[in-house]
Motif scaffolding. Structure first.
Motif, PDB file in Angstrom:
ATOM      1  N   THR A 128      -4.598   3.790 -21.018  1.00 49.55           N
ATOM      2  CA  THR A 128      -4.053   2.856 -22.012  1.00 49.55           C
ATOM      3  C   THR A 128      -4.096   3.463 -23.413  1.00 49.55           C
ATOM      4  OG1 THR A 128      -4.783   0.974 -20.675  1.00 49.55           O
ATOM      5  CG2 THR A 128      -4.281   0.553 -22.995  1.00 49.55           C
ATOM      6  N   MET A 129      -5.234   4.018 -23.795  1.00 48.63           N
ATOM      7  CA  MET A 129      -5.374   4.605 -25.129  1.00 48.63           C
ATOM      8  C   MET A 129      -4.457   5.800 -25.310  1.00 48.63           C
ATOM      9  SD  MET A 129      -9.459   4.225 -26.028  1.00 48.63           S
ATOM     10  CE  MET A 129     -10.058   5.137 -24.604  1.00 48.63           C
ATOM     11  N   ALA A 130      -4.298   6.612 -24.251  1.00 47.34           N
ATOM     12  CA  ALA A 130      -3.414   7.775 -24.342  1.00 47.34           C
ATOM     13  C   ALA A 130      -1.973   7.345 -24.565  1.00 47.34           C
ATOM     14  CB  ALA A 130      -3.532   8.612 -23.072  1.00 47.34           C
ATOM     15  N   THR A 131      -1.549   6.308 -23.859  1.00 48.34           N
ATOM     16  CA  THR A 131      -0.178   5.809 -24.017  1.00 48.34           C
ATOM     17  C   THR A 131       0.059   5.309 -25.440  1.00 48.34           C
ATOM     18  OG1 THR A 131      -0.135   5.153 -21.686  1.00 48.34           O
ATOM     19  CG2 THR A 131       1.530   4.183 -23.136  1.00 48.34           C
ATOM     20  N   ALA A 132      -0.906   4.580 -25.984  1.00 52.13           N
ATOM     21  CA  ALA A 132      -0.764   4.074 -27.344  1.00 52.13           C
ATOM     22  C   ALA A 132      -0.684   5.215 -28.352  1.00 52.13           C
ATOM     23  CB  ALA A 132      -1.938   3.157 -27.681  1.00 52.13           C
ATOM     24  N   THR A 133      -1.484   6.259 -28.142  1.00 54.77           N
ATOM     25  CA  THR A 133      -1.453   7.404 -29.046  1.00 54.77           C
ATOM     26  C   THR A 133      -0.094   8.091 -29.028  1.00 54.77           C
ATOM     27  OG1 THR A 133      -3.824   7.775 -28.731  1.00 54.77           O
ATOM     28  CG2 THR A 133      -2.541   9.612 -29.604  1.00 54.77           C
ATOM     29  N   VAL A 134       0.474   8.263 -27.833  1.00 50.66           N
ATOM     30  CA  VAL A 134       1.789   8.891 -27.702  1.00 50.66           C
ATOM     31  C   VAL A 134       2.852   8.056 -28.409  1.00 50.66           C
ATOM     32  CG1 VAL A 134       3.618   9.463 -26.066  1.00 50.66           C
ATOM     33  CG2 VAL A 134       1.262  10.163 -25.602  1.00 50.66           C
ATOM     34  N   PHE A 135       2.832   6.756 -28.214  1.00 50.10           N
ATOM     35  CA  PHE A 135       3.824   5.881 -28.840  1.00 50.10           C
ATOM     36  C   PHE A 135       3.691   5.897 -30.365  1.00 50.10           C
ATOM     37  CE2 PHE A 135       6.109   2.983 -25.784  1.00 50.10           C
ATOM     38  CZ  PHE A 135       5.882   3.800 -24.675  1.00 50.10           C
ATOM     39  N   THR A 136       2.458   6.009 -30.847  1.00 48.37           N
ATOM     40  CA  THR A 136       2.252   6.086 -32.293  1.00 48.37           C
ATOM     41  C   THR A 136       2.896   7.348 -32.860  1.00 48.37           C
ATOM     42  OG1 THR A 136       0.182   4.847 -32.151  1.00 48.37           O
ATOM     43  CG2 THR A 136       0.515   6.202 -34.112  1.00 48.37           C
ATOM     44  N   ARG A 137       2.686   8.467 -32.203  1.00 46.16           N
ATOM     45  CA  ARG A 137       3.278   9.721 -32.679  1.00 46.16           C
ATOM     46  C   ARG A 137       4.799   9.691 -32.637  1.00 46.16           C
ATOM     47  NH1 ARG A 137       1.820  15.419 -31.021  1.00 46.16           N
ATOM     48  NH2 ARG A 137       3.263  15.659 -32.771  1.00 46.16           N
ATOM     49  N   GLY A 139       6.549   7.051 -33.141  1.00 45.61           N
ATOM     50  CA  GLY A 139       7.043   6.015 -34.031  1.00 45.61           C
ATOM     51  C   GLY A 139       7.578   4.801 -33.303  1.00 45.61           C
ATOM     52  N   TRP A 140       7.113   4.617 -32.054  1.00 49.08           N
ATOM     53  CA  TRP A 140       7.593   3.497 -31.231  1.00 49.08           C
ATOM     54  C   TRP A 140       6.598   2.338 -31.207  1.00 49.08           C
ATOM     55  CZ3 TRP A 140       9.279   6.648 -26.284  1.00 49.08           C
ATOM     56  CH2 TRP A 140      10.346   7.484 -26.627  1.00 49.08           C
ATOM     57  N   GLY A 141       5.706   2.315 -32.137  1.00 49.71           N
ATOM     58  CA  GLY A 141       4.687   1.261 -32.128  1.00 49.71           C
ATOM     59  C   GLY A 141       3.320   1.895 -32.026  1.00 49.71           C
ATOM     60  N   GLY A 142       2.633   1.595 -30.940  1.00 49.09           N
ATOM     61  CA  GLY A 142       1.321   2.177 -30.719  1.00 49.09           C
ATOM     62  C   GLY A 142       0.178   1.241 -31.072  1.00 49.09           C
ATOM     63  N   GLY A 143       0.489   0.057 -31.576  1.00 51.30           N
ATOM     64  CA  GLY A 143      -0.554  -0.898 -31.938  1.00 51.30           C
ATOM     65  C   GLY A 143      -1.027  -1.707 -30.740  1.00 51.30           C
ATOM     66  N   THR A 144      -1.528  -2.896 -31.060  1.00 46.10           N
ATOM     67  CA  THR A 144      -2.103  -3.750 -30.023  1.00 46.10           C
ATOM     68  C   THR A 144      -1.076  -4.113 -28.958  1.00 46.10           C
ATOM     69  OG1 THR A 144      -3.643  -4.697 -31.626  1.00 46.10           O
ATOM     70  CG2 THR A 144      -3.290  -5.922 -29.597  1.00 46.10           C
ATOM     71  N   GLU A 145       0.172  -4.382 -29.373  1.00 45.59           N
ATOM     72  CA  GLU A 145       1.201  -4.756 -28.397  1.00 45.59           C
ATOM     73  C   GLU A 145       1.428  -3.642 -27.380  1.00 45.59           C
ATOM     74  OE1 GLU A 145       1.552  -4.766 -31.622  1.00 45.59           O
ATOM     75  OE2 GLU A 145       1.734  -6.886 -32.219  1.00 45.59           O
ATOM     76  N   THR A 146       1.494  -2.400 -27.864  1.00 44.05           N
ATOM     77  CA  THR A 146       1.683  -1.264 -26.963  1.00 44.05           C
ATOM     78  C   THR A 146       0.514  -1.132 -26.003  1.00 44.05           C
ATOM     79  OG1 THR A 146       2.958  -0.092 -28.642  1.00 44.05           O
ATOM     80  CG2 THR A 146       2.057   1.231 -26.840  1.00 44.05           C
ATOM     81  N   GLU A 147      -0.697  -1.293 -26.516  1.00 42.97           N
ATOM     82  CA  GLU A 147      -1.878  -1.179 -25.664  1.00 42.97           C
ATOM     83  C   GLU A 147      -1.891  -2.260 -24.590  1.00 42.97           C
ATOM     84  OE1 GLU A 147      -5.118   0.863 -28.679  1.00 42.97           O
ATOM     85  OE2 GLU A 147      -4.889  -1.320 -28.679  1.00 42.97           O
ATOM     86  N   VAL A 148      -1.468  -3.464 -24.945  1.00 44.78           N
ATOM     87  CA  VAL A 148      -1.435  -4.554 -23.962  1.00 44.78           C
ATOM     88  C   VAL A 148      -0.443  -4.244 -22.843  1.00 44.78           C
ATOM     89  CG1 VAL A 148      -0.776  -6.963 -23.603  1.00 44.78           C
ATOM     90  CG2 VAL A 148      -2.191  -6.341 -25.569  1.00 44.78           C
TER      91      VAL A 148
END
Length: 491
Positions: A128-137, A139-148
């Motif tokens: 979950t954390m890895a996916t959020a980090t990738v999305f942050t880089r 620019g597709w989000g990466g915040g709480t919504e992405t982690e959920v």
């Protein structure tokens, strides 16, 4: 394990639980054990273990030696226990009843269940954390919504695999092996220029105690985390399968990917103190910081699939351990229960926990002690036996294996008490009570040179093994002298 079923047969929920696998359902060869073990251990998390090892304050060569010894030795233990599956046709924590008794075995079953649920929780949280980090880089989000969303997806994959059971797991592991293997090679090629040998070779050497600490951490992080599930897949092999083949393919399948990933992870972490530190907070996501943007999505795929591959095996085995502990439900419902707990634990790690590495190391070391004690007892019991298990008596409290024999239980408790007295976990506040024997035994106390050597894991393993060899020989001979029992339906 390779899919040996008839072509065109539809996937269905596995009906086998703790019961013995009949000869008609036992197929394959020892080499097919390569697939589940490789698929479960090809995760890019292996790269992060390079930073974990260097964190003990040792040099590249010391860390490499600790990793090689720890990985090979711990997966060799898995190979030995996997032989019990071929000899007894039942899950690992049912075969353990031969040493602990039918109901006495519930204690190690509970410990095994907690360990496997803990591991699957950690793996899902990391995905979950890895996916959020990738999305942050990206620019597709990466915040709480992405982690959920990421948490929901990886949990769904894991729970479905665990509930469906053996057939789907074996198919998944083959696919995961191919995809993650190829993409991991691409990752290595892309970031190879971040390796600076001069920086790596300049990392100072540490003490013998620090080396031992890294060695034990590698053992608990790899093979010792799997020993309690090692026979869950070999039980499907024909009884005539070669024991050496079972040991060899289990050890090779489990260790080959971690060995290669550890080597490269050591080179990366040793080349960059900043990366080394970042991995402690986000072991998988930190690895994306040195990637070109175009490979971030493929990296997310390889990271998630690799972690899910391990989590699926864990949730399957945790369900079996829960049944062995006495929960009277079908296997698929036990896997579902574990899935709910896994989700709750993952939510805590992702959204509330502050220090991942400290809690992770504390978890591994604390549960590594009783599992090492159980492993010692199990290995010695297996070594003492000259005949296959009496499968019917594994389910009868009045059978040859007994109900609640005290010697193995007391030995395990004593080995665990000794082990916890020789380990420390200062990074996890709820574990500071450990290490109570380091002072009385003249090892410098909780702040001395031996405080982080994690000697307790090795001590528990040795005491469980040697104690069983000394105390159980007569009991095993008496068991094997009895005539074979009539068949009985597993309960």
């Amino acid at each position: 394990m390779a899919d040996t079923r008839e072509p065109g047969r539809q996937l269905q929920v596995e009906t086998h639980g703790l019961d013995v696998i009949g000869d008609a359902d036992r197929k394959g060869t020892p080499r097919t054990l390569f697939w589940p073990w490789f698929g479960a251990n090809v995760s890019v998390l292996g790269l992060s273990y390079g930073a974990f090892a260097l964190g003990f304050g040792i040099s590249f060569w010391q860390a490499l030696a600790a990793g090689v010894l720890g990985i090979l030795a711990s997966f060799l233990l898995c190979g030995f226990i996997a032989v019990a599956g071929k000899r007894g046709s039942a899950p690992t924590m049912v075969l353990s009843r031969a040493a602990y008794g039918v109901r006495g075995n519930r204690l190690p079953s509970v410990v095994s269940w907690v360990l496997t649920v803990g591991w699957e929780t950690v793996l899902i949280a990391l995905a979950t954390m890895a996916t959020a980090t990738v999305f942050t880089r990206l620019g597709w989000g990466g915040g709480t919504e992405t982690e959920v969303v990421a948490l929901m997806v990886v949990c769904a994959l894991t729970v479905v695999g665990g509930v469906m059971g053996f057939d789907l797991i074996m198919r998944l592991q083959t696919v995961i092996t191919v995809i993650t293997g190829v993409l991991t090679i691409v990752y290595v090629v892309l970031v190879a220029d971040h390796i600076h040998w001069a920086t790596v070779s300049a990392v100072p050497a540490g003490s013998a105690q620090e080396f031992i600490g890294a060695l034990v951490f590698m053992m608990t992080g790899f093979g010792l985390g799997w020993v309690n599930a090692a026979a869950d897949y070999s039980r499907y092999l024909p009884r005539t399968s070669a024991g050496r083949g079972v040991i060899g393919w289990t050890t090779f399948g489990g260790s080959v990917a971690p060995l290669l990933l550890l080597l490269f992870g050591l080179l990366l972490a040793g080349s960059s103190p900043a990366l080394d530190k970042a991995i402690a907070a986000d072991p998988i996501g930190a690895l994306t910081t040195i990637l070109p943007t175009w490979f971030l999505v493929p990296f997310a795929v390889v990271a998630v699939l690799g972690l899910v591959g391990g989590a699926v095996l864990d949730i399957y085995s945790s369900g079996l351990a829960l049944l062995s502990a006495g929960l009277p439900v079908p296997r698929y419902l036990a896997a579902l229960v574990d899935g709910v707990l896994m989700i709750a634990g993952s939510v805590y790690i992702v959204f509330f926990a502050d220090d991942f590495l400290g809690q992770f190391m504390g978890f591994l070391t604390t549960l590594g002690v009783p599992i090492a004690a159980w492993c010692g007892v199990m290995l010695a019991d297996l070594a003492l036996r000259r005949r296959d298990y009496d499968e019917a008596d594994l389910y009868r409290p009045v059978g040859r294996y007994g109900d609640v024999p005290l010697p193995p239980l007391l030995l395990t408790l004593a080995a665990t008490a000794l082990g916890w007295g020789l380990v420390t976990n200062t990074a996890a506040s709820w574990l500071t009570w450990q290490g109570y024997l380091l002072g009385p035994l003249g090892l410098g106390g909780k702040s001395g040179a031996w405080a982080y050597a994690n000697l307790g894991v090795l001590a528990a393993l040795a005491l469980g093994f040697l104690g069983t060899l000394a105390l159980a020989r007569g009991r095993v001979r008496a068991q094997e002298a009895e005539p074979a029992s009539p068949p009985m339906t597993a309960v």
